[in-house]
Design a protein around this motif. Structure first.
Motif, short mmCIF file in Angstrom:
data_model
loop_
_atom_site.label_atom_id
_atom_site.label_comp_id
_atom_site.label_asym_id
_atom_site.label_seq_id
_atom_site.Cartn_x
_atom_site.Cartn_y
_atom_site.Cartn_z
N ALA A 72 39.31 77.31 25.04
CA ALA A 72 40.60 76.69 25.35
C ALA A 72 41.62 77.77 25.66
O ALA A 72 41.81 78.70 24.88
CB ALA A 72 41.08 75.83 24.19
N PHE A 73 42.27 77.63 26.81
CA PHE A 73 43.36 78.52 27.21
C PHE A 73 44.64 77.70 27.14
O PHE A 73 44.86 76.82 27.97
CB PHE A 73 43.11 79.07 28.60
N GLY A 99 39.09 81.23 22.79
CA GLY A 99 39.92 81.35 23.99
C GLY A 99 41.16 82.18 23.73
O GLY A 99 41.13 83.13 22.93
N ALA A 100 42.27 81.83 24.37
CA ALA A 100 43.49 82.61 24.24
C ALA A 100 44.69 81.70 24.48
O ALA A 100 44.59 80.67 25.15
CB ALA A 100 43.51 83.77 25.23
N ALA A 101 45.84 82.09 23.90
CA ALA A 101 47.08 81.35 24.08
C ALA A 101 48.13 82.27 24.67
O ALA A 101 48.19 83.46 24.33
CB ALA A 101 47.56 80.78 22.75
N PHE A 102 48.97 81.71 25.53
CA PHE A 102 50.01 82.49 26.20
C PHE A 102 51.30 81.69 26.28
O PHE A 102 51.27 80.50 26.58
CB PHE A 102 49.59 82.85 27.63
N ALA A 103 52.40 82.37 26.02
CA ALA A 103 53.71 81.78 26.31
C ALA A 103 54.06 82.11 27.75
O ALA A 103 53.68 83.16 28.27
CB ALA A 103 54.76 82.36 25.37
N GLY A 128 33.55 84.33 17.52
CA GLY A 128 33.05 83.56 16.39
C GLY A 128 32.55 82.25 16.96
O GLY A 128 31.78 82.23 17.92
N PRO A 129 33.00 81.10 16.41
CA PRO A 129 32.58 79.83 16.97
C PRO A 129 32.98 79.72 18.43
O PRO A 129 34.13 79.90 18.79
CB PRO A 129 33.34 78.81 16.10
N GLY A 130 32.01 79.49 19.28
CA GLY A 130 32.29 79.29 20.68
C GLY A 130 32.66 80.55 21.42
O GLY A 130 33.08 80.49 22.56
N GLY A 131 32.48 81.73 20.81
CA GLY A 131 32.93 82.92 21.45
C GLY A 131 31.93 83.56 22.37
O GLY A 131 31.93 84.76 22.59
#
Length: 243
Positions: A161-162, A185-189, A238-241
């Protein structure tokens, strides 16, 4: 998730009939090839996003064009707004078709439905693998524990998830970050005053979804957005990585 609005709801400014007609047309054309990588692009279309909606729509449409240029990618558009309206297109091989639908959507007041989006992706991913979920929003009005449970399941399916967060709410940013972390995934502002940065990141996600880590690393050699995305992804998750 449905391709038709609830019968009890009046049609909005963005005509429900018009959107349904588009979705039916999308069903008939640009069917994805067997084995194409899959990406779900999900949008919060509630009223809080109205002030920057046109800018975001242009940037998000640019992602669809970038995905088409990469090739080998099947995309589904999901959005929610209003009173429990949450709709999904069919999977299409030419993501530029979805840019047309973006222009027909208008924001309506309502609460977030992130749990429904994650649940939908879980159902779709259980039928055929999905490489990535891109989510763009500015709020979260649901229990984080339930969202994290679904995010963990997505991680086990290998769906990264991004999460793209518009605005400065620290609590929302932290929640988006946790959802992304649980999937690998990763999160971005992002700032509506800097659309080029969002466009570069979305283009990088499209490259990753179409060609995996190798394609992302190739793009990172010449693209700052891809470098930022690559630096945010774990080499071994980890999970899903999975890469």
């Amino acid at each position: 998730m449905t391709n038709r609005p609830p019968a009890s709801l009046p049609e909005s400014r963005s005509s429900a009939r018009e959107i349904d007609a588009f979705l039916k047309e999308a069903h008939r054309v640009a069917a994805p090839a067997a084995g194409a990588a899959r990406l779900v692009f999900a949008l919060d279309a509630t009223m809080s996003r109205q002030p920057t909606w046109d800018m975001a729509s242009r940037v998000q449409a640019a992602m669809f064009h970038a995905a088409a240029a990469v090739g080998g990618l099947s995309v589904q558009l999901v959005y929610f707004r209003g009173f429990r309206e949450c709709r999904a297109s069919r999977w299409v091989a030419d993501p530029r078709r979805l840019a047309e639908l973006m222009g027909k959507i208008r924001c309506e007041a309502g609460e977030t439905q992130i749990a429904r989006v994650l649940g939908h992706v879980l159902e779709e991913g259980g039928r055929e693998p999905i490489r990535a979920l891109v989510y763009v929003g500015d709020a979260m009005e649901e229990g984080l524990d339930g969202l994290c449970a679904k995010a963990g399941q997505l991680g086990l399916l290998g769906v990264k998830a991004f999460m793209f967060h518009e605005g400065g709410q620290d609590g929302v940013a932290a929640a988006y970050g946790e959802i992304a972390r649980l999937t690998g995934g990763a999160a971005f502002a992002f700032d509506s005053r800097a659309p080029a940065e969002l466009e570069a990141l979305l283009r990088a996600v499209a490259a990753y979804a179409a060609g995996g880590r190798a394609e992302l690393d190739r793009l990172a050699a010449r693209d700052a957005g891809a470098r930022r995305l690559a630096a945010s992804l774990p080499r071994l998750g980890g999970p899903g990585g999975r890469p």
